[in-house]
Design a protein around this motif. Structure first.
Motif, short mmCIF file in Angstrom:
data_model
loop_
_atom_site.label_atom_id
_atom_site.label_comp_id
_atom_site.label_asym_id
_atom_site.label_seq_id
_atom_site.Cartn_x
_atom_site.Cartn_y
_atom_site.Cartn_z
N GLU A 54 0.69 -1.14 0.00
CA GLU A 54 -0.06 -0.12 -0.02
C GLU A 54 1.02 1.12 0.01
OE1 GLU A 54 -2.64 -0.31 3.26
OE2 GLU A 54 -3.62 -1.99 2.63
N GLU A 55 0.46 2.26 -0.57
CA GLU A 55 1.10 3.64 -0.45
C GLU A 55 1.56 4.08 0.60
OE1 GLU A 55 -0.66 6.02 -3.51
OE2 GLU A 55 -0.40 4.80 -5.12
N GLY A 56 0.40 3.92 1.59
CA GLY A 56 0.61 4.61 3.04
C GLY A 56 1.54 3.70 3.96
N GLU A 57 2.14 3.03 3.50
CA GLU A 57 2.99 2.10 4.27
C GLU A 57 4.41 2.65 4.01
OE1 GLU A 57 1.73 -2.55 4.00
OE2 GLU A 57 3.28 -1.72 2.65
N TYR A 58 5.25 3.04 5.36
CA TYR A 58 6.38 3.68 5.43
C TYR A 58 7.54 2.64 5.26
CZ TYR A 58 6.45 2.16 10.25
OH TYR A 58 6.30 1.51 11.48
N GLU A 59 9.03 2.94 4.82
CA GLU A 59 9.72 2.29 4.84
C GLU A 59 10.84 2.44 6.18
OE1 GLU A 59 12.33 3.12 1.56
OE2 GLU A 59 12.71 0.81 1.38
N SER A 60 11.16 1.51 6.63
CA SER A 60 11.96 1.36 7.81
C SER A 60 13.47 0.85 7.65
CB SER A 60 11.43 0.60 9.05
OG SER A 60 11.20 -0.66 8.81
N VAL A 61 14.40 1.13 8.37
CA VAL A 61 15.84 0.69 7.89
C VAL A 61 15.93 -0.39 9.03
CG1 VAL A 61 18.28 1.22 7.84
CG2 VAL A 61 16.39 2.59 7.05
N LEU A 62 16.43 -1.54 8.47
CA LEU A 62 16.71 -2.78 9.53
C LEU A 62 18.16 -2.92 9.84
CD1 LEU A 62 14.06 -5.39 8.23
CD2 LEU A 62 13.74 -3.49 9.83
N CYS A 63 18.86 -2.42 9.02
CA CYS A 63 20.35 -2.80 9.09
C CYS A 63 21.23 -2.02 8.00
CB CYS A 63 20.63 -4.29 8.96
SG CYS A 63 22.37 -4.91 9.32
N VAL A 64 22.17 -1.74 8.35
CA VAL A 64 23.40 -0.82 7.45
C VAL A 64 24.61 -1.50 7.72
CG1 VAL A 64 24.35 1.43 6.67
CG2 VAL A 64 21.80 1.08 7.42
N LYS A 65 25.42 -1.76 6.51
CA LYS A 65 26.72 -2.40 6.57
C LYS A 65 27.49 -1.39 5.65
CE LYS A 65 26.24 -5.05 9.99
NZ LYS A 65 26.78 -4.64 11.27
N PRO A 66 28.76 -0.81 5.88
CA PRO A 66 29.43 -0.05 5.22
C PRO A 66 30.09 -0.81 4.11
CG PRO A 66 30.59 -0.28 7.21
CD PRO A 66 29.25 -0.86 7.33
N GLU A 67 30.29 -1.92 4.38
CA GLU A 67 31.40 -2.58 3.19
C GLU A 67 30.64 -4.02 2.84
OE1 GLU A 67 36.03 -3.32 2.42
OE2 GLU A 67 35.38 -2.86 4.34
N VAL A 68 30.61 -4.44 1.76
CA VAL A 68 30.02 -5.76 1.31
C VAL A 68 30.53 -5.78 -0.38
CG1 VAL A 68 27.86 -4.67 0.07
CG2 VAL A 68 28.11 -7.13 0.91
#
Length: 251
Positions: A2-16
């Protein structure tokens, strides 16, 4: 989604690192040793986001944040993300370009802790998805959930300690019931308190008798009359007449 759903950040890794992988010839699983690990095809930043029930593995440029590729994950574990058989730092993900084209690539982390965080972030997200689905089912069918039975079982009793003695409640026909008060039996006064205690009388002396609230009309210095001589209209309001029970103490 749905367009009303927001996006959340679960994990960030600087190098892959990203690797081209050969087609899997058998069902034994992927092996990172076959990927030419010293020659990655691309290196950058990995970010895991979630929108609704779907998680997205995004490969982005470290500096500009430009998207290189992304892999939608609708279940985990599943075909969208697979672990290799010979290492815990490498995975195979299925990327999509949004036009229906898909490809499998290999990704790897330099630090083993980054690989652990990548795995846990996906696990936690889909645990949450499972809980939300269960809550939705219970809300739609509340009668199908477990019911709390507060009734007495056969032979179960409850013991209550009160002033008159133990009282048993429940389905137990073998327990006797409390008999009603017999005629002439003394009961507590309506205020819920028994008359004042009578102190011991020293032998040969009537002045040692101390009766405080039972005879409030007694004149100081005069010996109280025997209870058997009290007139019926002199009974205190709310106080029972004990009659012959107190006679031996006042003689």
């Amino acid at each position: 989604m749905e367009e009303g759903e927001y996006e959340s950040v679960l994990c960030v890794k600087p190098e892959v690192h990203v690797y081209r992988i050969p087609p899997r010839a058998t069902n034994r699983g992927y092996r990172a040793a076959e990927w030419q690990l010293d020659q990655p095809s691309w290196s950058g930043r990995l970010r895991i986001t979630a929108k609704g029930q779907v998680a997205y593995i995004k490969l982005e440029d470290r500096t500009s944040g430009e998207l290189f590729a992304q892999a939608p994950v609708d279940q985990f574990p599943g075909t969208a993300v697979e672990s290799v058989t010979d290492s815990s730092r490498y995975f195979v993900i299925r990327i999509e370009d949004g036009n229906g084209r898909r490809a499998f690539i290999g990704i790897g982390f330099v630090d083993r802790g980054d690989a652990f965080d990548f795995n846990v972030a996906l696990q936690d997200h889909f645990k949450w998805v499972k809980q939300q689905c269960e809550f939705a089912k219970q809300a739609q069918n509340p009668d199908q959930g477990p019911k709390l039975d507060l009734g007495f079982k056969e032979g179960q009793t409850i013991k209550l300690n009160i002033a008159e003695g133990p009282l048993y409640l429940g389905r137990n026909p073998g327990l006797p019931r409390l008999p009603p008060p017999t005629s002439g039996e003394t009961l507590p006064n309506p205020q819920g308190r028994l008359p004042a205690r009578l102190h011991q009388v020293q032998a040969g002396s009537s002045s040692d008798l101390s009766v405080v609230p039972l005879f409030p009309h007694t004149i100081s210095g005069k010996k109280p009359r025997h209870l058997s001589q009290r007139k019926e209209d002199e009974a205190l309001p709310g106080q029972p007449l004990f009659g012959a029970r107190l006679s031996p103490l006042l003689s």
